[in-house]
Scaffold this motif. Sequence first.
Motif, PDB file in Angstrom:
ATOM      1  N   GLN A  38     -30.143 -41.478  27.670  1.00  0.00           N
ATOM      2  CA  GLN A  38     -31.461 -41.068  27.206  1.00  0.00           C
ATOM      3  C   GLN A  38     -32.402 -40.685  28.341  1.00  0.00           C
ATOM      4  N   SER A  39     -32.347 -41.369  29.477  1.00  0.00           N
ATOM      5  CA  SER A  39     -33.257 -41.105  30.598  1.00  0.00           C
ATOM      6  C   SER A  39     -32.497 -41.245  31.923  1.00  0.00           C
ATOM      7  N   PRO A  40     -31.640 -40.299  32.253  1.00  0.00           N
ATOM      8  CA  PRO A  40     -30.782 -40.454  33.430  1.00  0.00           C
ATOM      9  C   PRO A  40     -31.510 -40.424  34.774  1.00  0.00           C
ATOM     10  N   LEU A  41     -32.733 -39.916  34.820  1.00  0.00           N
ATOM     11  CA  LEU A  41     -33.476 -39.832  36.084  1.00  0.00           C
ATOM     12  C   LEU A  41     -34.553 -40.901  36.210  1.00  0.00           C
ATOM     13  N   VAL A  42     -34.583 -41.814  35.255  1.00  0.00           N
ATOM     14  CA  VAL A  42     -35.597 -42.872  35.228  1.00  0.00           C
ATOM     15  C   VAL A  42     -34.887 -44.226  35.270  1.00  0.00           C
ATOM     16  N   GLY A  43     -35.396 -45.138  36.081  1.00  0.00           N
ATOM     17  CA  GLY A  43     -34.863 -46.496  36.108  1.00  0.00           C
ATOM     18  C   GLY A  43     -33.484 -46.595  36.707  1.00  0.00           C
ATOM     19  N   ILE A  44     -33.403 -46.502  38.029  1.00  0.00           N
ATOM     20  CA  ILE A  44     -32.120 -46.626  38.717  1.00  0.00           C
ATOM     21  C   ILE A  44     -32.199 -47.830  39.647  1.00  0.00           C
ATOM     22  N   ARG A 119     -19.767 -41.342  18.081  1.00  0.00           N
ATOM     23  CA  ARG A 119     -20.818 -42.348  17.890  1.00  0.00           C
ATOM     24  C   ARG A 119     -22.182 -41.736  18.119  1.00  0.00           C
ATOM     25  N   ARG A 120     -23.120 -42.117  17.278  1.00  0.00           N
ATOM     26  CA  ARG A 120     -24.515 -41.694  17.459  1.00  0.00           C
ATOM     27  C   ARG A 120     -25.161 -42.558  18.528  1.00  0.00           C
ATOM     28  N   ILE A 121     -25.888 -41.904  19.415  1.00  0.00           N
ATOM     29  CA  ILE A 121     -26.674 -42.589  20.443  1.00  0.00           C
ATOM     30  C   ILE A 121     -28.111 -42.112  20.229  1.00  0.00           C
ATOM     31  N   GLY A 122     -28.946 -42.956  19.696  1.00  0.00           N
ATOM     32  CA  GLY A 122     -30.302 -42.534  19.359  1.00  0.00           C
ATOM     33  C   GLY A 122     -30.275 -41.628  18.140  1.00  0.00           C
ATOM     34  N   LYS A 123     -31.337 -40.849  17.977  1.00  0.00           N
ATOM     35  CA  LYS A 123     -31.472 -39.998  16.789  1.00  0.00           C
ATOM     36  C   LYS A 123     -30.715 -38.691  16.893  1.00  0.00           C
ATOM     37  N   THR A 124     -30.554 -38.137  18.109  1.00  0.00           N
ATOM     38  CA  THR A 124     -29.991 -36.790  18.220  1.00  0.00           C
ATOM     39  C   THR A 124     -28.764 -36.690  19.102  1.00  0.00           C
ATOM     40  N   SER A 125     -28.434 -37.733  19.845  1.00  0.00           N
ATOM     41  CA  SER A 125     -27.312 -37.659  20.782  1.00  0.00           C
ATOM     42  C   SER A 125     -26.033 -38.215  20.170  1.00  0.00           C
ATOM     43  N   LEU A 126     -24.904 -37.651  20.618  1.00  0.00           N
ATOM     44  CA  LEU A 126     -23.592 -38.121  20.177  1.00  0.00           C
ATOM     45  C   LEU A 126     -22.726 -38.388  21.397  1.00  0.00           C
ATOM     46  N   ARG A 139     -26.067 -34.055  24.024  1.00  0.00           N
ATOM     47  CA  ARG A 139     -27.407 -34.608  24.241  1.00  0.00           C
ATOM     48  C   ARG A 139     -28.286 -34.453  23.002  1.00  0.00           C
ATOM     49  N   ASP A 140     -28.233 -33.286  22.359  1.00  0.00           N
ATOM     50  CA  ASP A 140     -29.029 -33.075  21.149  1.00  0.00           C
ATOM     51  C   ASP A 140     -28.215 -32.231  20.176  1.00  0.00           C
ATOM     52  N   MET A 141     -27.706 -32.870  19.146  1.00  0.00           N
ATOM     53  CA  MET A 141     -26.841 -32.170  18.196  1.00  0.00           C
ATOM     54  C   MET A 141     -27.579 -31.111  17.392  1.00  0.00           C
ATOM     55  N   TYR A 142     -28.909 -31.141  17.405  1.00  0.00           N
ATOM     56  CA  TYR A 142     -29.663 -30.142  16.667  1.00  0.00           C
ATOM     57  C   TYR A 142     -29.978 -28.902  17.509  1.00  0.00           C
ATOM     58  N   GLU A 143     -29.699 -28.980  18.807  1.00  0.00           N
ATOM     59  CA  GLU A 143     -29.993 -27.841  19.677  1.00  0.00           C
ATOM     60  C   GLU A 143     -28.760 -27.049  20.080  1.00  0.00           C
ATOM     61  N   ILE A 144     -27.570 -27.471  19.642  1.00  0.00           N
ATOM     62  CA  ILE A 144     -26.384 -26.674  19.937  1.00  0.00           C
ATOM     63  C   ILE A 144     -26.325 -25.523  18.943  1.00  0.00           C
ATOM     64  N   ASN A 145     -25.467 -24.542  19.213  1.00  0.00           N
ATOM     65  CA  ASN A 145     -25.436 -23.343  18.370  1.00  0.00           C
ATOM     66  C   ASN A 145     -24.961 -23.651  16.946  1.00  0.00           C
ATOM     67  N   LYS A 146     -25.209 -22.708  16.060  1.00  0.00           N
ATOM     68  CA  LYS A 146     -24.952 -22.871  14.631  1.00  0.00           C
ATOM     69  C   LYS A 146     -23.468 -23.155  14.338  1.00  0.00           C
ATOM     70  N   HIS A 147     -22.587 -22.435  15.019  1.00  0.00           N
ATOM     71  CA  HIS A 147     -21.141 -22.617  14.835  1.00  0.00           C
ATOM     72  C   HIS A 147     -20.735 -24.049  15.197  1.00  0.00           C
ATOM     73  N   SER A 148     -21.232 -24.549  16.319  1.00  0.00           N
ATOM     74  CA  SER A 148     -20.910 -25.909  16.763  1.00  0.00           C
ATOM     75  C   SER A 148     -21.464 -26.941  15.791  1.00  0.00           C
ATOM     76  N   ARG A 149     -22.667 -26.721  15.334  1.00  0.00           N
ATOM     77  CA  ARG A 149     -23.305 -27.650  14.396  1.00  0.00           C
ATOM     78  C   ARG A 149     -22.522 -27.711  13.084  1.00  0.00           C
ATOM     79  N   LYS A 150     -22.019 -26.564  12.637  1.00  0.00           N
ATOM     80  CA  LYS A 150     -21.242 -26.500  11.398  1.00  0.00           C
ATOM     81  C   LYS A 150     -19.949 -27.324  11.534  1.00  0.00           C
TER      82      LYS A 150
END
Length: 156
Positions: A38-44, A119-126, A139-150
Amino acid sequence: MTTTKFTLTRNSFGKLILNNEAGEIFEGVSPVRAFPIQSPLVGISLVMTDGREVAWIDQLDDLAADARELVMEELEGREFMPEISSILRVTSFALPCTWTVSTDRGETDFVLKGDEDIRRIGKTSLLITDNHGIQFLIRDMYEINKHSRKILDRFL
């Protein structure tokens, strides 16, 4: 401990050396992400081999460029989680099946054994685990292309 109160170098064996403001030297530190997906550049955290934390990085961007580069090199050498940008095709909608995907590391094929390997990780990640245990991130299943989402919709 804060982000800017230490310096990082690499010794002749390639291990990271941390020198803090108190003058303490820690050889062989390793960066560990608190929130790798979720936040790879925060909290290391910079930890010793025994797991003891010796420094904390709030934001990776707070570090000087040379230290930031050392931390990123070390993380990339330890972590392998390709990020799927699109699903090109699947051999079948019955499991197991072979997926052909495009990732941030190139195109590849992997076998998906069962529904439990997505597995779902958060609301949009798999997180998708192949038959060899390699994990792929969407990272966000709603932002990949239509074919992939289908295709994804058939497996979720």
